[in-house]
Design a protein around this motif. Structure first.
Motif, PDB file in Angstrom:
ATOM      1  N   ASP A 151     -77.943 -29.171 -44.324  1.00 42.68           N
ATOM      2  CA  ASP A 151     -79.229 -29.082 -45.021  1.00 42.68           C
ATOM      3  C   ASP A 151     -79.502 -27.687 -45.578  1.00 42.68           C
ATOM      4  O   ASP A 151     -80.631 -27.368 -45.941  1.00 42.68           O
ATOM      5  CB  ASP A 151     -80.368 -29.490 -44.089  1.00 42.68           C
ATOM      6  CG  ASP A 151     -80.435 -28.645 -42.820  1.00 42.68           C
ATOM      7  OD1 ASP A 151     -79.444 -27.956 -42.513  1.00 42.68           O
ATOM      8  OD2 ASP A 151     -81.479 -28.686 -42.134  1.00 42.68           O
ATOM      9  N   SER A 152     -78.473 -26.856 -45.674  1.00 43.44           N
ATOM     10  CA  SER A 152     -78.669 -25.508 -46.211  1.00 43.44           C
ATOM     11  C   SER A 152     -78.898 -25.552 -47.721  1.00 43.44           C
ATOM     12  O   SER A 152     -78.257 -26.330 -48.430  1.00 43.44           O
ATOM     13  CB  SER A 152     -77.451 -24.633 -45.910  1.00 43.44           C
ATOM     14  OG  SER A 152     -77.572 -23.382 -46.564  1.00 43.44           O
ATOM     15  N   ARG A 184     -72.997 -26.219 -47.081  1.00 38.87           N
ATOM     16  CA  ARG A 184     -72.892 -27.676 -46.924  1.00 38.87           C
ATOM     17  C   ARG A 184     -71.435 -28.120 -46.934  1.00 38.87           C
ATOM     18  O   ARG A 184     -71.039 -29.030 -46.195  1.00 38.87           O
ATOM     19  CB  ARG A 184     -73.695 -28.378 -48.026  1.00 38.87           C
ATOM     20  CG  ARG A 184     -75.176 -28.009 -48.019  1.00 38.87           C
ATOM     21  CD  ARG A 184     -76.002 -28.923 -48.904  1.00 38.87           C
ATOM     22  NE  ARG A 184     -75.692 -28.838 -50.320  1.00 38.87           N
ATOM     23  CZ  ARG A 184     -76.257 -27.983 -51.181  1.00 38.87           C
ATOM     24  NH1 ARG A 184     -77.154 -27.107 -50.745  1.00 38.87           N
ATOM     25  NH2 ARG A 184     -75.935 -27.999 -52.473  1.00 38.87           N
TER      26      ARG A 184
END
Length: 285
Positions: A111-112, A118
């Protein structure tokens, strides 16, 4: 046999140099897309093999006989990096590689806001599902990036960013040396292994360091992200590059790069290089 991919790049090339201080050249092979670029390793007795993640048929022979395989992450912005990494992991499994080590990142998370994070998270998941023993070298954000992320502050007296947050700025040279030490441990480190500098300064902290280094007042200015992107594009940077970089700042703001770990210093047997050193080098160029 230790096989190193991406050895013509700065990170894994330096790791090979450190390994050559520890092992006979016959114990090391490098896997590169263009063997001509690895002639300096061949001249030192290292076996040079052609292998390209985008050419899966080339990989089994390139990885054959590897007790340990160091996979560099793909840096091709136009490629499906996870698919490329899957091809490499599948080939490693096919030829019975003893352990795969992968150059991941401290901020690896699905979820970066930062796209490579990711990719790293997805690749670590592939490794976990592969059945092959694996180690993810979660390196801190490379400190030499400060040279371009902080902009022309030596001229303007200002560091302009679209978001601010802590980053464990870590020297790529230290990460390369640590990778060689971990390879030399022959399996002592399992799964995600975090390698960072001991501190995580914000860009506000970096501005204070810059002020101290120069004896000038260097300010940090946090501006609207879209305004920041527009300014980059107006300066000639492709929009996709500006938005890619924006993701790094947003990830920092959300704390993805905030953690620190003493392991890097323990492995090196000395204090890792600091953000202050990186900033000093950036200011000199």
């Amino acid at each position: 046999m230790i096989v190193i991919t991406g050895a013509t790049g700065a990170l894994n090339g330096a790791t090979v140099d450190h390994l050559l201080d520890r092992h006979p050249a016959v114990d090391i092979a490098v896997c590169v897309r263009d063997p001509a670029r690895a002639r300096h390793f061949a001249d030192r007795g290292v076996q040079v093999r052609r292998g390209d993640y985008a050419d899966p048929a080339s990989l089994p022979a390139a990885f054959d006989g590897a007790d340990q395989l160091l996979l560099v992450s793909s840096n091709d912005p136009g490629a499906d990096a996870v698919s490329l990494h899957r091809a490499a992991i599948d080939a490693a499994d096919q030829v019975g590689v003893g352990r795969v080590l992968y150059t991941s990142h401290q901020g690896a998370a699905p979820d970066s806001p930062f796209a490579p994070a990711r990719v790293h998270a997805a690749t670590e998941q592939l490794l976990a599902e592969s059945g092959v023993p694996w180690t993810a070298l979660r390196n801190g954000f490379y400190a030499h990036s400060l040279g371009w992320l902080t902009g022309p502050w030596t001229e303007t007296g200002r560091i302009t960013v679209p978001a601010d947050g802590p980053v464990s700025w870590t020297a790529r040279e230290d990460a390369a040396e640590a990778a060689a030490i971990i390879l030399d441990s022959d399996g002592e480190y399992e799964g995600p292994t975090t390698l960072t500098a001991p501190d995580a300064p914000t860009f506000t902290d970096i501005a204070a360091l810059a002020s101290d280094l120069t004896g000038r007042s260097i300010a940090v200015e946090v501006i609207d992200p879209q305004e920041w992107v527009a300014a980059r594009v107006a300066g000639g940077q492709p929009e996709f590059v500006a938005r890619f970089t924006l993701g790094m700042f947003q990830a920092a703001e959300q704390g993805f790069f905030a953690g620190t770990d003493p392991l890097l210093g323990t492995l090196l047997g000395r204090a890792p290089r600091t953000a202050r050193q990186a900033l000093t080098e950036a200011a000199a160029h």
